[in-house]
Design a protein around this motif. Structure first.
Motif, mmCIF file in Angstrom:
data_model
loop_
_atom_site.group_PDB
_atom_site.id
_atom_site.type_symbol
_atom_site.label_atom_id
_atom_site.label_comp_id
_atom_site.label_asym_id
_atom_site.label_seq_id
_atom_site.Cartn_x
_atom_site.Cartn_y
_atom_site.Cartn_z
ATOM 1 N N HIS A 195 0.835 -1.196 0.000
ATOM 2 C CA HIS A 195 0.000 0.000 0.000
ATOM 3 C C HIS A 195 0.872 1.250 0.000
ATOM 4 O O HIS A 195 1.882 1.319 0.697
ATOM 5 C CB HIS A 195 -0.931 0.033 1.210
ATOM 6 N N ARG A 292 -6.605 1.836 7.152
ATOM 7 C CA ARG A 292 -6.789 0.623 7.940
ATOM 8 C C ARG A 292 -6.446 -0.560 7.044
ATOM 9 O O ARG A 292 -6.460 -0.453 5.818
ATOM 10 C CB ARG A 292 -8.245 0.482 8.412
ATOM 11 N N ALA A 293 -6.161 -1.694 7.633
ATOM 12 C CA ALA A 293 -5.818 -2.861 6.823
ATOM 13 C C ALA A 293 -6.432 -4.108 7.421
ATOM 14 O O ALA A 293 -6.215 -4.418 8.603
ATOM 15 C CB ALA A 293 -4.310 -3.006 6.725
ATOM 16 N N ASP A 294 -7.196 -4.823 6.618
ATOM 17 C CA ASP A 294 -7.692 -6.134 7.027
ATOM 18 C C ASP A 294 -6.632 -7.202 6.803
ATOM 19 O O ASP A 294 -6.598 -8.218 7.500
ATOM 20 C CB ASP A 294 -8.952 -6.490 6.225
ATOM 21 N N GLU A 295 -5.758 -6.972 5.815
ATOM 22 C CA GLU A 295 -4.707 -7.945 5.506
ATOM 23 C C GLU A 295 -3.592 -7.874 6.553
ATOM 24 O O GLU A 295 -3.437 -6.883 7.263
ATOM 25 C CB GLU A 295 -4.121 -7.693 4.118
ATOM 26 N N GLY A 298 1.655 -6.954 5.400
ATOM 27 C CA GLY A 298 1.849 -6.182 4.176
ATOM 28 C C GLY A 298 3.008 -5.204 4.295
ATOM 29 O O GLY A 298 3.700 -5.131 5.316
ATOM 30 N N MET A 330 -0.914 -0.888 12.558
ATOM 31 C CA MET A 330 -0.853 -2.025 11.617
ATOM 32 C C MET A 330 0.366 -2.860 12.006
ATOM 33 O O MET A 330 1.414 -2.828 11.358
ATOM 34 C CB MET A 330 -0.767 -1.486 10.186
ATOM 35 N N TRP A 333 2.638 -5.136 9.791
ATOM 36 C CA TRP A 333 3.116 -4.567 8.531
ATOM 37 C C TRP A 333 4.543 -4.017 8.671
ATOM 38 O O TRP A 333 4.988 -3.656 9.760
ATOM 39 C CB TRP A 333 2.191 -3.436 8.080
#
Length: 380
Positions: A195, A292-295, A298, A330, A333
């Motif tokens: 991202h 925001r990140a659901d994964e 990353g 996050m 990440w």
């Protein structure tokens, strides 16, 4: 096939990245100096290097190198080089120059002398007294550094950062070569989400998509040396065929780009379409505070504003504090941030695991690298 000496020029700080790319192409004898990587290979390597090198600025053919402290030396040693092996009788051959810490410091005089020497060499080879220069372009460079003259011919034409997809750009665009280097200096791979929360015209996400699908960055553009009779057309055909054979056009990728500017998101989407990567990259309008990140596991790779675009120091400081707060949430990440702002780490709230000095254009910047936990191994 006869061997030639090739120079891949580089932005300062990226020489090791370029050298790694050269070796990945199969050319193991690369030597690294400031601003360039030199290697010996066959003529096919000129084609392959132009098509495949993501972080080099351009590919130059080295014709000769020698010491020159007088104009007579420069003239005679240039004249003795095998120009006719490369330049046809109708070649257009302008001469550019530069001089650093050398006795021959007048660039314009050096250019004129090299031009005259090449003409005299071609007169002897072609038994002609005049050259119309209405054929293929061979842009010669005489580069003097500490009295050593290096004579090269540019094989690329437009710089290698001009992939051909960026028809529309933002106000302070990141070069495609620098974006590719940022990705290659990270631990991102095509199985991980990526991202860019300051995507601008989309350069980092688009370059990541090209890397993820192993698409040669020069696949859809032309190079000046494609018109040279000294490089057989079949070599260019072979090199281009390889780019198609190795591409993974259907590889699924999780790459997104966001930006607070809705107009620039439209530009990014159009650039992705030009690159034929619209199915690989998603763009949307979003401030960094909304990220925001659901994964999991990353990589964030970004080139946030340094101060020039927002103008006020207070706004930059608020932005970097917000980045630190948002990114830290996050927690699986990794994040990689390029900025010239000197107090970045203290504002971000965390010291980088590693930083690397890079030049973004003429701006000395640092690439701050924060490593998250390793992704779990996938079961076979």
């Amino acid at each position: 096939m006869s061997k030639v000496e090739i120079i891949a020029t580089s932005t300062f700080g990226l020489e090791a990245v370029v050298a790694r790319e050269v070796k990945q192409l199969g050319y193991e004898n690369a030597s690294v100096e400031n601003g360039k990587v030199t290697f010996t290979a066959d003529k096919l390597a000129i084609c392959r290097a132009n098509l495949w090198l993501r972080t080099a600025e351009r590919i130059r053919l080295k014709i000769g190198e020698f010491k020159a402290v007088t104009f007579d030396e420069l003239f005679e040693k240039t004249k003795a080089l095998p120009w006719a092996e490369w330049l046809p009788v109708d070649a257009e051959f302008p001469v550019e120059g530069k001089s650093v810490k050398s006795t021959l410091f007048s660039v314009s005089d050096c250019q004129a002398i090299v031009k005259k020497a090449v003409v005299e060499s071609l007169k002897k080879s072609y038994n002609k007294s005049w050259f119309d220069e209405n054929g293929p372009l061979f842009k010669i460079e005489v580069a003097l550094h500490k009295d050593i003259a290096t004579l090269t011919i540019d094989t690329s034409g437009a710089g290698l950062h001009k992939r051909g997809y960026r028809r529309l750009i933002s106000g302070a665009p990141l070069k495609e070569t620098m974006a590719a280097a940022m990705i290659q200096l990270s631990y991102w791979n095509p199985d991980r989400p990526l991202h860019d929360p300051f995507c601008g015209s989309g350069t980092i996400p688009i370059e990541a998509a090209l890397i993820g699908r192993n698409i040669a960055p020069g696949m859809n553009r032309e190079f000046v040396s494609e018109d040279w009779p000294s490089i057989p057309k079949k070599l260019w055909q072979e090199a281009r065929r390889e780019t198609h054979d190795l591409a993974k056009y259907d590889r699924p990728l999780e790459i997104t780009g966001t930006d607070i500017d809705g107009d620039i998101i439209i530009v990014a989407r159009e650039n992705a379409e030009e690159a034929m990567m619209e199915d690989a990259v998603r763009f949307r309008r979003l401030p960094v505070s909304g990220l925001r990140a659901d994964e999991q596991y990353g990589c964030i790779i970004c080139n946030p504003p340094y101060g020039e675009r927002l103008g006020e120091k207070r706004e930059i400081e608020q932005l970097y504090r917000m980045m630190g707060k948002t990114f830290s949430a996050m927690d699986t990440w990794s994040y990689y941030i390029l900025t010239s702002y000197p107090e970045f780490e203290s504002l971000f709230g965390k010291k980088a695991d590693k930083n690397r000095k890079l030049y973004n254009g003429n701006i000395k910047s640092y690439y701050y690298q924060y490593y998250g936990p390793r992704p779990p191994r996938k079961e076979a």
